[in-house]
Design a protein around this motif. Structure first.
Motif, mmCIF file in Angstrom:
data_model
loop_
_atom_site.group_PDB
_atom_site.id
_atom_site.type_symbol
_atom_site.label_atom_id
_atom_site.label_comp_id
_atom_site.label_asym_id
_atom_site.label_seq_id
_atom_site.Cartn_x
_atom_site.Cartn_y
_atom_site.Cartn_z
ATOM 1 N N HIS A 1 -7.681 -0.510 5.663
ATOM 2 C CA HIS A 1 -6.584 0.133 6.402
ATOM 3 C C HIS A 1 -6.936 1.613 6.410
ATOM 4 N N HIS B 1 1.404 3.906 1.910
ATOM 5 C CA HIS B 1 1.930 4.680 3.033
ATOM 6 C C HIS B 1 3.440 4.839 2.914
ATOM 7 N N ASP C 1 5.835 4.553 4.945
ATOM 8 C CA ASP C 1 6.701 3.539 5.546
ATOM 9 C C ASP C 1 6.695 2.229 4.756
ATOM 10 N N HIS C 2 5.953 2.203 3.649
ATOM 11 C CA HIS C 2 5.931 1.023 2.777
ATOM 12 C C HIS C 2 6.378 1.337 1.350
ATOM 13 N N HIS D 1 -4.813 0.188 12.177
ATOM 14 C CA HIS D 1 -4.159 -1.099 12.482
ATOM 15 C C HIS D 1 -5.021 -1.928 13.428
ATOM 16 N N HIS E 1 0.850 -1.200 0.000
ATOM 17 C CA HIS E 1 0.000 0.000 0.000
ATOM 18 C C HIS E 1 0.878 1.240 0.000
ATOM 19 N N ASP F 1 -0.302 -3.855 6.271
ATOM 20 C CA ASP F 1 -1.049 -3.152 7.322
ATOM 21 C C ASP F 1 -2.532 -3.363 7.076
HETATM 22 ZN ZN LIG Z 1 0.025 1.595 6.427
#
Ligand SMILES: [Zn+2]
Length: 548
Positions: free
Chosen positions: A141, A75, A77-78, A367, A73, A163
Motif C-alpha cells: 500500500h 493511515h 482514515d483507519h 490503491h 494499517h 487498503d
Molecule cells: Zn490506506
C-alpha cells in the motif's frame, strides 16, 4: 439487531459511500469484532468541520460483546479515531509494530497510552479472538505494514482486504503476499470486503519504484533549493526523496510535525535504516541552496502546514524563492483542489517552480486499479463481494467488476447489516449511524444542535439580544444587540434594529411581558422580525432575558 441464534454478519458503521471514517464491525455468534477506526475531514461539503468520524454508539452499547479492535494499517482514515473513540469501546487493540508505534504517539497526546492495551501482531501474524480466528496477510500500500485480515468462522472465511495494491516493488516491506492469497482462495472464501478507491481507474496503479527513479532523475537536474511534499505516512516516498537527494549531492531536512512523527515511528520499527538522521528546520540555513532538499508537510494545501506558511513567507525558519522548486509528490484529494491551488499560486508568485503528478511521474496511488482488482478476484474467487472504501460511484463500479469475476455483490450503505451465514446472504437489518465531529477537545454530533447552530452562524451569522424587564412586565432601559460577523458595533443599522426591537417588545401584551416561560420566545420572534426586514437573512437568534 442482535441475532437470537448464531450467525455471521458484517456491518459498516463508516467507510461506505464516502471516503474516510472507516469503522467496520463483524458479528459471529453474538460476539463483535471491530476492524479499523478512522477519521475523515469536513472538506467543502462541511466547511464547519475539521475532523469527523463514525458515531460508535451502536457498538458502544454492546461493548461487553466486543472482543477487540484490529487495525489494518496506520493511515488516518483507519487509525485516526482510536484515540477519540476508545473510551467508548474499551476493548483490546491489535496492530502491527508500525501501526502500534503510530497509535502510541496518538494515545500519548491524549493521556491514554497507559490505559489502552495495544497488542503488537507481526505482519502476516495470527490473532485468536474467539469465535474469530484471525490472520493478517501482508499487502503493499502507501504505508508500511498494511495488512489484509482473514476471518475464519464456523460459517465460512472472510477476507477483509483493507487498503492494498499489487506493487511488485513497494520498496519498503514485501509485495502483497500473492501466495498466501492464492492459498486462501484455494481453501474457499465466502465473502470478500474490498477497497474500491480506484475501481474506476483502468490498468495498474504503478509502482513506487518508478516514482523513485523519476524523482531521482528530476532532482539531479535541478538547481536552487528543492522541496518535496508528500503524504507524511508514505515512508517509502520519504526514503525515495532521501536517496534521490543523496544522489544529487543534497542533504535532507524535514520540516513539519507529522513528517517528524512518522520519521520517528518508522525508525523505531527499523525502517529508513540506511539513511542518516534527517536534518531539522534549524539546519536549513547552514546548507548551500544547491546542496539542500527539504521534505515538507502540506501536500493537501492545509493552511497551517509548513508548506502553506513557506508559500506565504511566514515560516519562521524556511524560505523559498526565485529559482527554487517544489515537487508535489502526492495526489490532489477531491475537495482540496482550491486549498492546494492557493498554496501553489503563492509559491509561483514568489518565483518558485512547481512540479506535480499532472506533469511528472512523481506519485502513484496506493490503491488497486481495475487490473489489480481483477487479479485479486482471480486469486480469491469469493462467492460474495462487498465493495467498501469509496464513494457510491466507486462502490458501484467495483460491484460491476466483481460480478464479471463471478461474485454475487452487496452494495451497502453505512449501517446496513448483511448476514453472511448461515444460509443465503442477505441484508437483514440496519443499525443507527451518525457522525461525530471533533470540536476542540470534545466530540459533538454532526447533526446535533451545536453543529447545526455552527452552520447557521457560518453563513447567516448570530444575533444576541439582551433585554431586562421588571416584575410587572415593564421594559427597563434599552435592549442591547450584538451581532458579531454580521453587524459592526458602530453600524447605524444596529441602532435602527435595536430601536425597532424595543418597540416590538413594548407592544407585546402585558400578560406576555410578565410570563417568564413565554417571554423569551416572544422576544426572539420580535428580534427576528426587527432583523428580517433589515438584513434579509435568517441568522441564529438568541435572547438573554433578565428579570429585575
Ligand atoms: Zn490506506
Amino acid at each position: 439487531m442482535d441475532a437470537a441464534s448464531g450467525d455471521l454478519a458484517f456491518l459498516p458503521l463508516g467507510g461506505t459511500g464516502e471516503i474516510g471514517m472507516n469503522l467496520n464491525l463483524y458479528r459471529c455468534d453474538g460476539q463483535w469484532l471491530a476492524v479499523d477506526c478512522g477519521i475523515g475531514f469536513g472538506g467543502a461539503e462541511h466547511p464547519e468541520v475539521d475532523v469527523m468520524m463514525a458515531d460508535p454508539g451502536f457498538i458502544a452499547e454492546r461493548r461487553d460483546k466486543l472482543v477487540g479492535l484490529v487495525i489494518t494499517h496506520a493511515h488516518e482514515d483507519h487509525i485516526g479515531a482510536v484515540a477519540w473513540l476508545w473510551p467508548e469501546l474499551r476493548c483490546p487493540v491489535y496492530a502491527t509494530p508500525f501501526a502500534a508505534a503510530v497509535l502510541r504517539r496518538k494515545l500519548g497526546e491524549v493521556g491514554l497510552v497507559n490505559q489502552v492495551k495495544v497488542h503488537v501482531v507481526a505482519p502476516g501474524g495470527t490473532i485468536d479472538l474467539k469465535p474469530f480466528a484471525l490472520r493478517f496477510i501482508r499487502m503493499s500500500h502507501s504505508i508500511p505494514e498494511a495488512q489484509a485480515l482473514v476471518l475464519e468462522t464456523p460459517y465460512g472465511t472472510i477476507l477483509h482486504t483493507g487498503d492494498w495494491k499489487l506493487d511488485p516493488q513497494p520498496l519498503i516491506g514485501p509485495p502483497s503476499d500473492e501466495a498466501a492469497l492464492a492459498a486462501l482462495g484455494e481453501k474457499g472464501v465466502l465473502a470478500m470486503v474490498c477497497d474500491s478507491t480506484n475501481a474506476m481507474v483502468e490498468g495498474h496503479s504503478g509502482s513506487e519504484a518508478e516514482v523513485r527513479q523519476s524523482l531521482s532523475a528530476l532532482i539531479r537536474g535541478l538547481k536552487g533549493r528543492v522541496a518535496v511534499t508528500c503524504f507524511s505516512s508514505n515512508v517509502a516516498r520519504m526514503e525515495s526523496v532521501a536517496l534521490a537527494a543523496r544522489d544529487a549531492g543534497r542533504s535532507v531536512a524535514i520540516v513539519g510535525r507529522s513528517l517528524r512523527n512518522m520519521d520517528a515511528a518508522a525508525r523505531e520499527c527499523g525502517y529508513l535504516k540506511g539513511l542518516p538522521p534527517f536534518l531539522g528546520e534549524d539546519d536549513v540555513d547552514d546548507i548551500a541552496d544547491d546542496n539542500l532538499a527539504i521534505l515538507v508537510t502540506g501536500s493537501q494545501g492545509e493552511p497551517r502546514s509548513a508548506l502553506a506558511r513557506i508559500a506565504l513567507d511566514t515560516h519562521p525558519r524556511v524560505a523559498l524563492g526565485e529559482g527554487d522548486t517544489v515537487i508535489f509528490s502526492s495526489r490532489m484529494i477531491p475537495g482540496n483542489e482550491r486549498a492546494i491551488g492557493t498554496v501553489q499560486d503563492n509559491l509561483v508568485r514568489r518565483g518558485v517552480n512547481i512540479m506535480t503528478d499532472a506533469d511528472h511521474l512523481v506519485h502513484v496511488s496506493g490503491h488497486p486499479a481495475r487490473d489489480e482488482l481483477r487479479r485479486l478476484y482471480r486469486l480469491i474467487r469469493p462467492r460474495f463481494s462487498v465493495p467498501v472504501h469509496g464513494e457510491w460511484r466507486h462502490l458501484s463500479a467495483h460491484a460491476e467488476l466483481a460480478r464479471q469475476a463471478g461474485a454475487t455483490t452487496f452494495l451497502m450503505e453505512d449501517g446496513d447489516i448483511v448476514r453472511l451465514g448461515p444460509g443465503r446472504p442477505e441484508i437483514i437489518d440496519s443499525a443507527p449511524v451518525g457522525r461525530l465531529v471533533a470540536d476542540g477537545a470534545r466530540l459533538v454530533p454532526l447533526k446535533g444542535e451545536v453543529m447545526n447552530a455552527r452552520r447557521r452562524m457560518l453563513f447567516n451569522g448570530v444575533v444576541i439580544g439582551s433585554v431586562a424587564f421588571d416584575g410587572g412586565g415593564r421594559l427597563l432601559g434599552r435592549p442591547r444587540i450584538s451581532a458579531p460577523g454580521l453587524l459592526d458595533v458602530d453600524d447605524p443599522e444596529t441602532d435602527r434594529v435595536t430601536t425597532e426591537f424595543a418597540q416590538l417588545l413594548a407592544d407585546l401584551p402585558a400578560s406576555l411581558r410578565r410570563d417568564d416561560a413565554a417571554l423569551p420566545e416572544a422576544a426572539r420572534s420580535a428580534l427576528r422580525k426587527a432583523l428580517g426586514r433589515r438584513l434579509q437573512k435568517r441568522p441564529l437568534v438568541d435572547i438573554h432575558l433578565l428579570r429585575i
